[in-house]
Motif scaffolding. Structure first.
Motif, mmCIF file in Angstrom:
data_model
loop_
_atom_site.group_PDB
_atom_site.id
_atom_site.type_symbol
_atom_site.label_atom_id
_atom_site.label_comp_id
_atom_site.label_asym_id
_atom_site.label_seq_id
_atom_site.Cartn_x
_atom_site.Cartn_y
_atom_site.Cartn_z
ATOM 1 N N LYS A 67 72.402 -17.294 38.983
ATOM 2 C CA LYS A 67 71.633 -18.549 38.895
ATOM 3 C C LYS A 67 71.416 -18.992 37.447
ATOM 4 C CE LYS A 67 68.754 -21.709 40.724
ATOM 5 N NZ LYS A 67 69.247 -22.787 41.588
ATOM 6 N N VAL A 68 71.041 -18.043 36.578
ATOM 7 C CA VAL A 68 70.702 -18.412 35.199
ATOM 8 C C VAL A 68 71.899 -18.359 34.257
ATOM 9 C CG1 VAL A 68 68.339 -17.596 35.481
ATOM 10 C CG2 VAL A 68 70.046 -16.041 34.525
ATOM 11 N N SER A 69 73.025 -17.831 34.714
ATOM 12 C CA SER A 69 74.163 -17.645 33.812
ATOM 13 C C SER A 69 74.729 -18.976 33.339
ATOM 14 C CB SER A 69 75.263 -16.842 34.520
ATOM 15 O OG SER A 69 75.853 -17.620 35.536
ATOM 16 N N GLY A 70 75.266 -18.927 32.120
ATOM 17 C CA GLY A 70 75.888 -20.137 31.566
ATOM 18 C C GLY A 70 74.927 -21.290 31.453
ATOM 19 N N GLY A 71 73.654 -21.001 31.166
ATOM 20 C CA GLY A 71 72.669 -22.078 31.070
ATOM 21 C C GLY A 71 72.436 -22.787 32.394
ATOM 22 N N GLY A 72 72.611 -22.041 33.509
ATOM 23 C CA GLY A 72 72.422 -22.634 34.833
ATOM 24 C C GLY A 72 73.680 -23.272 35.396
ATOM 25 N N ARG A 73 74.805 -23.126 34.660
ATOM 26 C CA ARG A 73 76.070 -23.719 35.131
ATOM 27 C C ARG A 73 77.041 -22.669 35.663
ATOM 28 N NH1 ARG A 73 79.449 -27.060 31.738
ATOM 29 N NH2 ARG A 73 79.045 -25.712 29.940
ATOM 30 N N CYS A 74 76.804 -21.386 35.359
ATOM 31 C CA CYS A 74 77.639 -20.257 35.777
ATOM 32 C C CYS A 74 79.026 -20.294 35.137
ATOM 33 C CB CYS A 74 77.785 -20.141 37.292
ATOM 34 S SG CYS A 74 78.562 -18.560 37.751
ATOM 35 N N ASN A 75 79.136 -19.571 34.035
ATOM 36 C CA ASN A 75 80.421 -19.430 33.337
ATOM 37 C C ASN A 75 81.270 -18.407 34.096
ATOM 38 O OD1 ASN A 75 81.253 -18.574 29.854
ATOM 39 N ND2 ASN A 75 82.514 -19.285 31.534
ATOM 40 N N VAL A 76 82.043 -18.906 35.062
ATOM 41 C CA VAL A 76 82.731 -18.072 36.053
ATOM 42 C C VAL A 76 83.753 -17.119 35.432
ATOM 43 C CG1 VAL A 76 84.322 -18.181 38.017
ATOM 44 C CG2 VAL A 76 82.363 -19.716 37.911
ATOM 45 N N SER A 77 84.497 -17.600 34.445
ATOM 46 C CA SER A 77 85.518 -16.771 33.805
ATOM 47 C C SER A 77 85.940 -17.442 32.510
ATOM 48 C CB SER A 77 86.719 -16.562 34.744
ATOM 49 O OG SER A 77 87.611 -15.592 34.204
ATOM 50 N N HIS A 78 87.055 -16.973 31.947
ATOM 51 C CA HIS A 78 87.567 -17.507 30.691
ATOM 52 C C HIS A 78 89.069 -17.693 30.831
ATOM 53 C CE1 HIS A 78 86.481 -18.155 26.403
ATOM 54 N NE2 HIS A 78 87.792 -18.006 26.239
ATOM 55 N N ALA A 79 89.586 -18.746 30.253
ATOM 56 C CA ALA A 79 90.997 -19.096 30.439
ATOM 57 C C ALA A 79 91.923 -18.220 29.601
ATOM 58 C CB ALA A 79 91.214 -20.571 30.125
ATOM 59 N N CYS A 80 91.944 -16.930 29.914
ATOM 60 C CA CYS A 80 92.945 -15.991 29.398
ATOM 61 C C CYS A 80 93.768 -15.572 30.603
ATOM 62 C CB CYS A 80 92.288 -14.763 28.782
ATOM 63 S SG CYS A 80 91.421 -15.071 27.250
ATOM 64 N N PHE A 81 95.077 -15.758 30.529
ATOM 65 C CA PHE A 81 95.879 -15.561 31.735
ATOM 66 C C PHE A 81 96.865 -14.393 31.638
ATOM 67 C CE2 PHE A 81 94.355 -19.920 31.919
ATOM 68 C CZ PHE A 81 93.807 -19.941 33.192
ATOM 69 N N THR A 82 96.730 -13.569 30.594
ATOM 70 C CA THR A 82 97.523 -12.340 30.519
ATOM 71 C C THR A 82 96.569 -11.168 30.277
ATOM 72 O OG1 THR A 82 97.904 -12.558 28.134
ATOM 73 C CG2 THR A 82 99.539 -13.559 29.598
ATOM 74 N N PRO A 83 96.782 -10.045 30.973
ATOM 75 C CA PRO A 83 95.875 -8.901 30.820
ATOM 76 C C PRO A 83 95.722 -8.422 29.376
ATOM 77 C CG PRO A 83 97.238 -8.603 32.760
ATOM 78 C CD PRO A 83 97.769 -9.822 32.046
ATOM 79 N N ASN A 84 96.837 -8.396 28.631
ATOM 80 C CA ASN A 84 96.768 -7.905 27.254
ATOM 81 C C ASN A 84 95.869 -8.772 26.384
ATOM 82 O OD1 ASN A 84 98.426 -5.800 27.857
ATOM 83 N ND2 ASN A 84 100.265 -6.650 26.911
ATOM 84 N N GLU A 85 95.818 -10.057 26.679
ATOM 85 C CA GLU A 85 94.948 -10.961 25.936
ATOM 86 C C GLU A 85 93.496 -10.795 26.400
ATOM 87 O OE1 GLU A 85 94.356 -15.796 25.181
ATOM 88 O OE2 GLU A 85 95.759 -15.079 26.716
ATOM 89 N N LEU A 86 93.311 -10.665 27.704
ATOM 90 C CA LEU A 86 91.966 -10.632 28.281
ATOM 91 C C LEU A 86 91.193 -9.382 27.855
ATOM 92 C CD1 LEU A 86 89.982 -12.087 30.156
ATOM 93 C CD2 LEU A 86 91.071 -10.948 32.098
ATOM 94 N N ILE A 87 91.858 -8.235 27.798
ATOM 95 C CA ILE A 87 91.147 -6.985 27.495
ATOM 96 C C ILE A 87 90.559 -6.965 26.091
ATOM 97 C CG2 ILE A 87 92.432 -5.572 29.147
ATOM 98 C CD1 ILE A 87 94.094 -4.526 26.759
ATOM 99 N N GLU A 88 91.051 -7.830 25.199
ATOM 100 C CA GLU A 88 90.576 -7.829 23.807
ATOM 101 C C GLU A 88 89.123 -8.291 23.683
ATOM 102 O OE1 GLU A 88 92.058 -6.527 21.259
ATOM 103 O OE2 GLU A 88 93.813 -6.012 22.468
ATOM 104 N N PHE A 89 88.538 -8.802 24.755
ATOM 105 C CA PHE A 89 87.168 -9.308 24.713
ATOM 106 C C PHE A 89 86.149 -8.297 25.243
ATOM 107 C CE2 PHE A 89 89.951 -12.973 24.685
ATOM 108 C CZ PHE A 89 89.391 -13.772 23.697
#
Length: 403
Positions: free
Chosen positions: A44-66
């Motif tokens: 409910k409170v995530s993303g300032g009440g907007r819910c930041n569902v995910s992030h636009a990284c579309f390869t596993p090697n890129e995504l794991i760096e976060f």
């Protein structure tokens, strides 16, 4: 008779696992044990009440760096379920998502309630049983099952998922089952700073600054936001995530150096000397010569550099210009504590990752005991990455129960 899949904790990972398990396996009775009387409050409170569902990284090697913790362990799971799968899952349930300029993914409705409604409707349609205000008091291992005692009743689970986030009471129960828990420390927090240069200008932001913790290797880059209590913004939050353990050990008392322009001091000084030559008759305070620095903030740098606000450029000495260049690129601040980022609370810590089979998110110590989401010693920087871990772990658990 149906086998029982019990989920302890009604967070994002738990709901995601419950819905998918019920949809994939009609031979399961799926029950969520939710200790609160209101569901999915963190969503409910995530993303300032907007819910930041995910992030636009579309390869596993890129995504794991976060992921400061869990990077290596998540690489395999992200090959099974990641950002594109998340978007498809929600859109197939009538929740269109959008990618914003900074690559964060939100529901098009800009409301976290859309995600909550989707979960509740999907859970109902799949036959998931939701027990609210049901506090888990004990978990005991039977032969090949688990006895879950609550304030209301007892349940025998053929498959048990712990998705309780950073609930320390549940963590104690997991320890009693023989698992090792890494002590939780805060991640994703803002810095408390009292300094004249930041005073009375909350809300001012700088788009690309560099921040480093002095006497350490911690350094990050990103937008910074001046607040009533100090500094926030993606640059600070990333630094707090990567430095969670080290900054905890420092008891949140340390010094940072901020380069507000992410440029070398020498090049900034050369630019200021050029401005002095070209605008000799103009008052230095009239406009910020750097588009990244708002005028009100520029005025603060002038004062901090011991330059009179009514001075013309021609009156500024080389020494004063050197001071100004250093203020812009080497500002040092004393951090004297932290504040929680909005209403969101993320911790580093949880079940030791060495004790988990990440092909199934299953305990290596006990068969049919699963873990998903923040109960594991996995956490990420801000931007939708912690939710992506919840969706991925929940999905893999759902595909593992009964198999």
């Amino acid at each position: 008779m149906k086998k029982k899949f019990i989920i302890v904790g009604g967070g994002a990972a738990g709901y995601f696992a419950a819905i998918n398990a019920a949809e994939l396996n009609s031979g399961l009775e799926v029950i969520i044990l939710e200790g609160n009387n209101k569901v999915l409050q963190k969503v409910k409170v995530s993303g300032g009440g907007r819910c930041n569902v995910s992030h636009a990284c579309f390869t596993p090697n890129e995504l794991i760096e976060f992921y400061p913790r869990g990077k290596k362990e998540l690489q395999g799971p992200f090959h099974q379920f990641m950002t594109g799968d998340t978007m498809e899952w929600f859109e197939n349930r009538g929740v269109p998502l959008k990618i914003e300029d900074d690559n964060r993914i939100f529901p098009e409705s800009n409301s976290s309630q859309t995600i909550i409604d989707c979960f509740l409707e999907s859970a109902k349609n799949a036959g998931v049983i939701l027990k609210i205000s049901t506090r888990v008091d004990a978990i005991e291992k039977l032969d090949n099952q688990y006895l879950v005692k609550t304030n209301d009743e007892e349940f025998i689970a053929d498959y048990l998922l712990v998705a309780s986030g950073s609930n320390t009471k549940v963590w104690n129960m997991v320890e009693q089952l023989g698992h090792t828990l890494v002590k939780p420390v805060p991640s994703l927090f803002t810095f408390n700073i009292e300094d004249e240069i930041l005073k009375d200008i909350p809300g001012i932001s700088v788009p690309k600054a560099s921040v480093k913790v002095l006497n350490s290797k911690l350094e990050e880059q990103g937008p910074l936001l001046i607040t009533h209590w100090g500094l926030s913004g993606p640059g600070i939050l990333k630094l707090s995530a990567w430095g969670a353990l080290e900054l905890f050990e420092k008891d949140y008392n340390f010094e940072i150096e901020v380069n507000w322009l992410s440029k070398k001091t020498e090049s900034v000084l050369d630019f200021l000397k050029s401005e002095r030559q070209q605008n000799s008759k103009k008052q230095i305070v009239l406009r910020s010569v750097f588009e990244e620095i708002p005028k009100r903030f520029w005025e603060k740098f002038i004062v901090a550099s011991e330059i009179q606000s009514d001075s013309q450029w021609a009156q500024i000495t080389n020494k004063q210009l050197e001071n100004l260049a250093k203020q812009l690129t080497q500002s040092v601040f004393k951090v004297t504590g932290k504040s929680t980022f909005k209403d969101e609370f993320v911790t580093a810590g949880g079940v030791d990752l060495k004790e988990i089979n990440f092909k199934r998110f299953e305990s290596k110590l006990h068969p049919n005991l699963f873990f998903a989401g923040e109960v594991l010693n996995i956490d990420a920087v801000t931007g939708g990455f912690n939710f992506q871990n919840a969706w991925t772990s929940g999905w893999i658990v759902a595909n593992s129960v009964g198999n």
